[in-house]
Write a protein that holds these residues in place. Structure first.
Motif, PDB file in Angstrom:
ATOM      1  N   LEU A  54       0.977  -0.938   0.011  1.00 28.99           N
ATOM      2  CA  LEU A  54      -0.085   0.020  -0.004  1.00 28.99           C
ATOM      3  C   LEU A  54       0.839   1.398  -0.027  1.00 28.99           C
ATOM      4  CD1 LEU A  54      -2.778  -0.816   2.642  1.00 28.99           C
ATOM      5  CD2 LEU A  54      -2.971  -0.947   0.243  1.00 28.99           C
ATOM      6  N   ILE A  55       0.350   2.308  -0.529  1.00 26.20           N
ATOM      7  CA  ILE A  55       1.172   3.495  -0.666  1.00 26.20           C
ATOM      8  C   ILE A  55       0.030   4.674   0.014  1.00 26.20           C
ATOM      9  CG2 ILE A  55       1.922   5.296  -2.344  1.00 26.20           C
ATOM     10  CD1 ILE A  55       2.378   3.088  -4.346  1.00 26.20           C
ATOM     11  N   SER A  56       0.554   5.430   0.519  1.00 25.44           N
ATOM     12  CA  SER A  56      -0.263   6.477   1.410  1.00 25.44           C
ATOM     13  C   SER A  56      -0.401   7.619   0.696  1.00 25.44           C
ATOM     14  CB  SER A  56       0.762   6.981   2.882  1.00 25.44           C
ATOM     15  OG  SER A  56      -0.148   7.738   3.403  1.00 25.44           O
ATOM     16  N   ALA A  57      -1.544   8.236   0.797  1.00 23.79           N
ATOM     17  CA  ALA A  57      -1.992   9.372  -0.046  1.00 23.79           C
ATOM     18  C   ALA A  57      -2.050  10.616   1.038  1.00 23.79           C
ATOM     19  CB  ALA A  57      -3.550   9.145  -0.473  1.00 23.79           C
ATOM     20  N   THR A  58      -1.699  10.388   2.021  1.00 22.78           N
ATOM     21  CA  THR A  58      -1.424  11.463   3.294  1.00 22.78           C
ATOM     22  C   THR A  58      -0.486  11.663   3.990  1.00 22.78           C
ATOM     23  OG1 THR A  58      -2.543  10.118   4.903  1.00 22.78           O
ATOM     24  CG2 THR A  58      -3.913  11.385   3.713  1.00 22.78           C
ATOM     25  N   THR A  59       0.564  10.536   4.045  1.00 23.37           N
ATOM     26  CA  THR A  59       1.706  10.961   4.797  1.00 23.37           C
ATOM     27  C   THR A  59       2.760  10.426   3.904  1.00 23.37           C
ATOM     28  OG1 THR A  59       0.620   9.746   6.726  1.00 23.37           O
ATOM     29  CG2 THR A  59       3.170   9.903   6.467  1.00 23.37           C
ATOM     30  N   ALA A  60       3.686  11.355   3.592  1.00 25.03           N
ATOM     31  CA  ALA A  60       4.899  11.122   2.793  1.00 25.03           C
ATOM     32  C   ALA A  60       6.139  11.024   3.611  1.00 25.03           C
ATOM     33  CB  ALA A  60       5.200  12.522   2.031  1.00 25.03           C
ATOM     34  N   ASP A  61       7.344  10.208   2.922  1.00 23.03           N
ATOM     35  CA  ASP A  61       8.489  10.184   3.340  1.00 23.03           C
ATOM     36  C   ASP A  61       9.609  11.102   3.370  1.00 23.03           C
ATOM     37  OD1 ASP A  61       9.560  10.061   0.677  1.00 23.03           O
ATOM     38  OD2 ASP A  61       9.544   7.972   0.452  1.00 23.03           O
ATOM     39  N   GLU A  62      10.694  11.122   3.538  1.00 19.38           N
ATOM     40  CA  GLU A  62      11.759  12.193   3.471  1.00 19.38           C
ATOM     41  C   GLU A  62      11.803  12.968   2.028  1.00 19.38           C
ATOM     42  OE1 GLU A  62      15.142  10.920   5.210  1.00 19.38           O
ATOM     43  OE2 GLU A  62      14.728  10.542   7.157  1.00 19.38           O
ATOM     44  N   SER A  63      11.433  11.994   0.958  1.00 19.45           N
ATOM     45  CA  SER A  63      11.647  12.678  -0.396  1.00 19.45           C
ATOM     46  C   SER A  63      10.255  13.356  -0.830  1.00 19.45           C
ATOM     47  CB  SER A  63      12.046  11.589  -1.344  1.00 19.45           C
ATOM     48  OG  SER A  63      10.837  10.412  -1.393  1.00 19.45           O
ATOM     49  N   GLY A  64       9.180  13.306  -0.022  1.00 19.55           N
ATOM     50  CA  GLY A  64       7.830  13.833  -0.419  1.00 19.55           C
ATOM     51  C   GLY A  64       6.893  12.829  -1.083  1.00 19.55           C
ATOM     52  N   LYS A  65       7.575  11.537  -1.212  1.00 16.76           N
ATOM     53  CA  LYS A  65       6.708  10.391  -1.718  1.00 16.76           C
ATOM     54  C   LYS A  65       5.590   9.797  -0.781  1.00 16.76           C
ATOM     55  CE  LYS A  65      10.073   8.539  -3.848  1.00 16.76           C
ATOM     56  NZ  LYS A  65      10.842   7.319  -4.481  1.00 16.76           N
ATOM     57  N   GLY A  66       4.708   9.462  -0.914  1.00  8.86           N
ATOM     58  CA  GLY A  66       3.841   8.767  -0.391  1.00  8.86           C
ATOM     59  C   GLY A  66       4.429   7.520   0.340  1.00  8.86           C
ATOM     60  N   LYS A  67       4.288   7.404   1.763  1.00  4.70           N
ATOM     61  CA  LYS A  67       5.141   6.254   2.438  1.00  4.70           C
ATOM     62  C   LYS A  67       4.426   4.839   1.761  1.00  4.70           C
ATOM     63  CE  LYS A  67       6.628   7.763   6.892  1.00  4.70           C
ATOM     64  NZ  LYS A  67       6.416   7.718   8.089  1.00  4.70           N
ATOM     65  N   VAL A  68       5.468   3.766   1.712  1.00  8.26           N
ATOM     66  CA  VAL A  68       5.009   2.494   1.081  1.00  8.26           C
ATOM     67  C   VAL A  68       5.189   1.610   2.203  1.00  8.26           C
ATOM     68  CG1 VAL A  68       5.743   0.737  -0.500  1.00  8.26           C
ATOM     69  CG2 VAL A  68       6.033   3.201  -1.133  1.00  8.26           C
ATOM     70  N   GLY A  69       3.869   0.928   2.392  1.00  6.97           N
ATOM     71  CA  GLY A  69       3.767  -0.290   3.319  1.00  6.97           C
ATOM     72  C   GLY A  69       4.708  -1.532   3.115  1.00  6.97           C
ATOM     73  N   LYS A  70       4.726  -2.384   3.946  1.00  2.00           N
ATOM     74  CA  LYS A  70       5.414  -3.552   3.729  1.00  2.00           C
ATOM     75  C   LYS A  70       4.645  -4.532   2.706  1.00  2.00           C
ATOM     76  CE  LYS A  70       7.311  -3.515   8.192  1.00  2.00           C
ATOM     77  NZ  LYS A  70       7.496  -4.251   9.718  1.00  2.00           N
ATOM     78  N   ARG A  71       5.542  -5.411   2.056  1.00  3.78           N
ATOM     79  CA  ARG A  71       4.808  -6.297   1.077  1.00  3.78           C
ATOM     80  C   ARG A  71       4.155  -7.348   1.903  1.00  3.78           C
ATOM     81  NH1 ARG A  71       9.670  -8.921  -2.097  1.00  3.78           N
ATOM     82  NH2 ARG A  71       9.242  -6.967  -3.427  1.00  3.78           N
ATOM     83  N   THR A  72       2.870  -7.523   1.196  1.00  2.00           N
ATOM     84  CA  THR A  72       1.923  -8.758   1.644  1.00  2.00           C
ATOM     85  C   THR A  72       1.685  -9.513   0.512  1.00  2.00           C
ATOM     86  OG1 THR A  72       0.022  -9.403   3.146  1.00  2.00           O
ATOM     87  CG2 THR A  72      -0.069  -7.304   1.465  1.00  2.00           C
ATOM     88  N   PHE A  73       1.222 -10.783   0.688  1.00  2.00           N
ATOM     89  CA  PHE A  73       1.161 -11.649  -0.393  1.00  2.00           C
ATOM     90  C   PHE A  73      -0.595 -12.196  -0.279  1.00  2.00           C
ATOM     91  CE2 PHE A  73       5.540 -12.066   0.117  1.00  2.00           C
ATOM     92  CZ  PHE A  73       5.952 -12.428  -0.868  1.00  2.00           C
ATOM     93  N   LEU A  74      -0.877 -12.519  -1.451  1.00  2.00           N
ATOM     94  CA  LEU A  74      -2.440 -12.920  -1.576  1.00  2.00           C
ATOM     95  C   LEU A  74      -2.525 -14.057  -0.803  1.00  2.00           C
ATOM     96  CD1 LEU A  74      -3.406 -12.601  -5.315  1.00  2.00           C
ATOM     97  CD2 LEU A  74      -3.785 -10.834  -3.271  1.00  2.00           C
ATOM     98  N   GLU A  75      -3.607 -14.400  -0.259  1.00  2.00           N
ATOM     99  CA  GLU A  75      -3.823 -15.745   0.651  1.00  2.00           C
ATOM    100  C   GLU A  75      -4.577 -16.760  -0.057  1.00  2.00           C
ATOM    101  OE1 GLU A  75      -5.535 -14.195   4.099  1.00  2.00           O
ATOM    102  OE2 GLU A  75      -3.831 -12.676   4.651  1.00  2.00           O
ATOM    103  N   GLY A  76      -4.128 -17.940  -0.046  1.00  2.00           N
ATOM    104  CA  GLY A  76      -4.925 -19.052  -0.724  1.00  2.00           C
ATOM    105  C   GLY A  76      -5.136 -18.703  -2.275  1.00  2.00           C
TER     106      GLY A  76
END
Length: 870
Positions: free
Chosen positions: A74-96
């Protein structure tokens, strides 16, 4: 309207957000595999390629089973990282994910996914997805459930996802929020811009199947000089002599014998998401068209020749055997057709007359009504090419052809020839009272007559003069047929005038004169009204939209349904229909000059004039009238195409007006929209770059211009295309009614041909128009092109349902649009039941239904799809 609220409720670090992913697995034996394999060794062979796909699917199944096949972040639309880009969450996988090997007919599947996400990450507004399988799949959507103070967040994707190693940048998708560029949440700006850069590409190299790059090229791929010298064709587009709209760039290598031409291949690159979906019945139409042009037609024509032992029809009854008696085919021929779904409808299994075409609608009630003068003229305003007729405003009509090259091409028709059939009205009075009209196929065809007539075809430039009668119907007054002067073009044409007749050999001459007119009209319809003015002109809009308007841009969302499948069907057409020695060149009058003629006509194409009201005014078919419901008064009140079309036009414009004004609060918003301005600039200067005259385009400086432009584009892609496409078989399925070729010149009095005409006019007529084998090809192709697919999306519908935007007001406005279209359909039905409106059904008793918005699947002669999808 455009923003996100504050995230509350996800207080604990590591709290999970639940999502649902909907996708379709790549079908092992999908139609794309069949069509790709088919070009190699036969009709439906190609086992090696299928085997590879089966192998990759088995591997994918195994990979999926270990739980690391498809990853999302997931990528945030409201919280940015130090470069100004939306923060990116951790990788998760489809289940089953996949638990068993996919089989033919696999549909949609839903999978759970859980994301680690907390309040510090803000509100998700986009996501990355990675595919670690060997094969691709079709991603339909992601839904994040029960986001506090947000509810569900929907991501509408509808995109093919290939192995992650195929991409230099990870695939990103956005929530169904809608933003003008200046209103984009800052953390999403980078992702919005980067996605557009990916779609634009760098303009180099040969494109690959998995890519999504939109770029422009000229029409240098319709010829095939490496195959045969006679298949070489000039480059269409990129010059003042032969201007043309741009097509999608493939980057294929140049041909060996002509470096300016692109080397042809059976598989043409398309940006991947422009391809038909793998369960789409239109895919079967693609497969059929390829099969028909490459395999079926040679077999059928051989079988027909063997059966009849002659290539010609001898009588009108002989023509009707295509529908009533059918064509017997050898058993070995039938077996070759059995796998093709389309031919199952045509083939009977009782051993009697197995191949039989549907009876065209134009002869379902009255077998001979097509021969009447009233039907001849009615189809000019209620047929398959109903927007060419013009009001005659000067007499005699003049030509725009260069006098130095072609001499004086002013019409030679006289008042004395016309007035005896005008019921006491003079030409001057008829012009003053708006009662004189013309179907003018002179200027477009005349420069090509020497070339056409040097081949097996024989043709004339034509002008047809018409009188509006008191009952609202049109009456033909005269037909002018012109040929080049025997000495030189500069001497001007040699013209003959033919007058209506109902008895004797003069009636047969008149029937032939009408046939020459309809041949010209059929060619103009197919090459210009249909191919050029809908298919070809829309493709640059699709390319420019994807290069410059983000998927979250409101105008991208507005126009997207009207682009569905168009680039795909256009690529197919360049490969099998408008290509050198393709269906159009083979069966239509212009032959190898077909696309060249459309390029010459394109010189006068003006975008604002493609809108219905402007078109009617330009042709003199209407005058402005503020007291009329549509602001126009039709001068032929019973003009079915125009009367019905204005209803549809107004509905589209009302919808677009509401939509545009929701997102743009002032004209300044239009000027300041960087994506919109880049889109329009490139469209005009590159996509339609051969027609840069600024007066031929809206300047895109205010809301009114944007509304007019979008309404015009939607009209072209939906209603105009429907009007000129889905009547092809209902009207033209009877080759007698709409022949595509003329092969003899008009018999001269005292000649053996004239004597033959007096003895057997049907035989002479049939030797003049399209021959049997070409008719077989025509019927086969136009029946396919006149059909609706089972999953067609019609005007007022969207494939995404209500999820295409998160804004409620546009959704409500769109539903009003759909309701209005339903009301219009009832209104049009009432009109067709009004027997006082004779032009709506004519002598053939065939109601005008081509602009009914809805339709069922198949050959219906009605229905307005959103887009040019076939």
């Amino acid at each position: 309207m455009l923003g996100y609220g504050t995230l509350k409720g996800l207080h604990n670090r590591g709290q999970k957000v639940k999502g649902r992913v909907v996708l379709m697995h790549k079908n092992v034996l999908d139609i794309n595999a069949l069509t790709s394999a088919q070009s190699g060794t036969g009709l439906i062979t190609g086992g090696g390629q299928v085997a590879k796909r089966v192998t990759s699917s088995i591997i994918d199944t195994y990979t999926a089973g270990i739980g690391c096949s498809v990853a999302l972040r997931l990528i945030s639309a409201t919280t940015a990282d130090e470069s100004g880009k939306g923060k990116v969450g951790k990788r998760t996988f489809l289940e089953g994910f996949v638990t068993s090997a996919p089989i033919l007919g696999t549909g949609q599947n839903t999978y759970d996914v859980h994301f680690k996400w907390d309040s510090e990450m803000g509100i998700p507004g986009a996501f990355y997805i990675e595919n670690f399988m060997l094969g691709e799949f079709f991603l339909i959507s992601l839904t994040l459930e029960d986001i506090p103070n947000q509810g569900d967040i929907n991501f509408v994707c509808n995109s093919w996802i290939y192995n992650a190693q195929k991409y230099t940048t990870a695939r990103v998708f956005f929530a169904n929020k809608t933003y003008l560029p200046s209103q984009t949440p800052p953390p999403l700006v980078y992702y919005r811009q980067e996605e557009l850069k990916v779609l634009r590409g760098d303009g180099t190299g040969e494109r690959h199947e998995w890519e999504r790059i939109y770029d422009y090229d000229v029409y240098n791929d319709v010829g095939n000089p490496d195959c045969k010298a006679s298949f070489a064709r000039p480059v269409i587009g990129g010059s003042k002599t032969l201007p043309y709209p741009r097509r999608g760039r493939t980057g294929r290598k140049p041909s060996k014998k002509d470096p300016k031409s692109e080397k042809r291949s059976d598989n043409v690159y398309l940006p991947r998401d422009e391809s038909f979906g793998h369960l789409k019945s239109s895919d079967f139409l693609v497969y059929i068209l390829k099969s028909v042009s490459q395999n079926v037609i040679p077999i059928l024509t051989s079988a027909v020749t063997l059966q009849f032992n002659k290539p010609e029809f001898d009588s009108f009854e002989d023509v009707r055997t295509f529908y009533e008696g059918g064509i017997k085919l050898p058993t070995n021929t039938l077996s070759k057709f059995s796998p093709i779904p389309f031919f199952k409808e045509l083939l009977r299994t009782d051993g009697e007359a197995p191949l039989k075409f549907p009876l065209p609608k134009v002869v379902q009630v009255n077998k001979s009504g097509w021969m009447t003068d009233e039907e001849f003229t009615r189809e000019m305003i209620a047929g398959v090419n109903p927007h060419i007729i013009k009001r005659l405003q000067e007499f005699p009509p003049k030509s725009k052809l260069d006098r130095q090259l072609f001499g004086d091409n002013t019409s030679t028709v006289t008042k004395e020839q016309l007035e005896p059939n005008m019921g006491g009205v003079t030409v001057e009075q008829a012009i003053k009272t708006n009662r004189l009209y013309i179907l003018d196929h002179h200027d477009a065809f005349y420069p090509y007559l020497r070339k056409i007539n040097a081949a097996d075809t024989k043709a004339y430039a034509s002008r047809t003069f018409l009188f509006l009668q008191d009952d609202g119907t049109l009456k033909p007054l005269a037909i002018e047929l012109s040929s080049p002067h025997p000495q030189a073009d500069s001497f001007g044409p040699v013209s003959d005038i033919y007058l209506p007749a109902s008895e004797g050999v003069e009636a047969s001459i008149w029937l032939l004169a009408k046939a020459y007119v309809v041949v010209n009209d059929s060619c103009h319809h197919q090459l210009i009204s249909h191919w050029l003015n809908t298919h070809a002109v829309v493709e640059p809009f699709i390319i420019a939209t994807n290069r410059h308007l983000s998927v979250v841009h409101p105008i991208h969302k507005l126009l997207l349904p009207h682009y569905r499948d168009t680039m795909n069907i256009n690529a197919l057409a360049r490969n099998a229909l408008v290509n050198a020695n393709g269906v159009i060149e083979t069966t239509f009058l212009l032959g190898s000059y077909s696309l060249e003629l459309s390029a010459v006509v394109y010189k006068d194409w003006v975008f604002p004039d493609q809108g219905l009201p402007n078109d009617l005014l330009k042709r003199g078919m209407a005058v402005e009238d503020p007291t009329s419901p549509h602001g126009l008064r039709l001068l032929i009140e019973d003009y079915p195409y125009a009367a019905d079309g204005l209803e549809i036009w107004d509905a589209i414009k009302t919808w677009v007006d509401e939509y545009v004004n929701f997102y743009y609060k002032s004209d300044a918003d239009i000027v300041q929209d960087s994506e919109l301005q880049a889109f329009w600039k490139e469209l005009v200067e590159v996509g339609h770059g051969d027609l840069k005259n600024p007066t031929w385009w809206y300047k895109m400086q205010n809301r009114m211009e944007l509304i007019e432009a979008c309404t015009t584009l939607i009209w072209i892609a939906s209603a105009l295309h429907a009007a000129v496409n889905f009547g092809q078989y209902p009207y033209g399925g009877l080759i007698l009614n709409r022949p595509t070729k003329s092969r003899r010149l008009m018999p001269k009095k005292g000649s053996p041909e004239y004597d033959e005409l007096a003895k057997n006019y049907q035989k002479v007529f049939l030797r003049t128009i399209t021959p049997k084998n070409d008719t077989l090809l025509d019927l086969t192709i136009i029946e396919i092109l006149s059909r609706h697919a089972s999953d067609e999306q019609y005007l007022g519908q969207r494939i995404e349902g209500d999820l295409w935007t998160s804004d409620s007001q546009p959704i409500v406005a769109f539903k009003r649009f759909a309701s209005k279209l339903a009301e219009i359909e009832l209104k049009l039905t009432e009109r067709n039941n009004d027997k006082a409106l004779r032009n709506r059904y004519g002598p053939v008793n065939m109601p005008y239904t081509l602009l009914y918005p809805s339709s069922k699947e198949g050959l219906t002669c009605r229905g307005i799809p959103n887009s040019i999808s076939i």
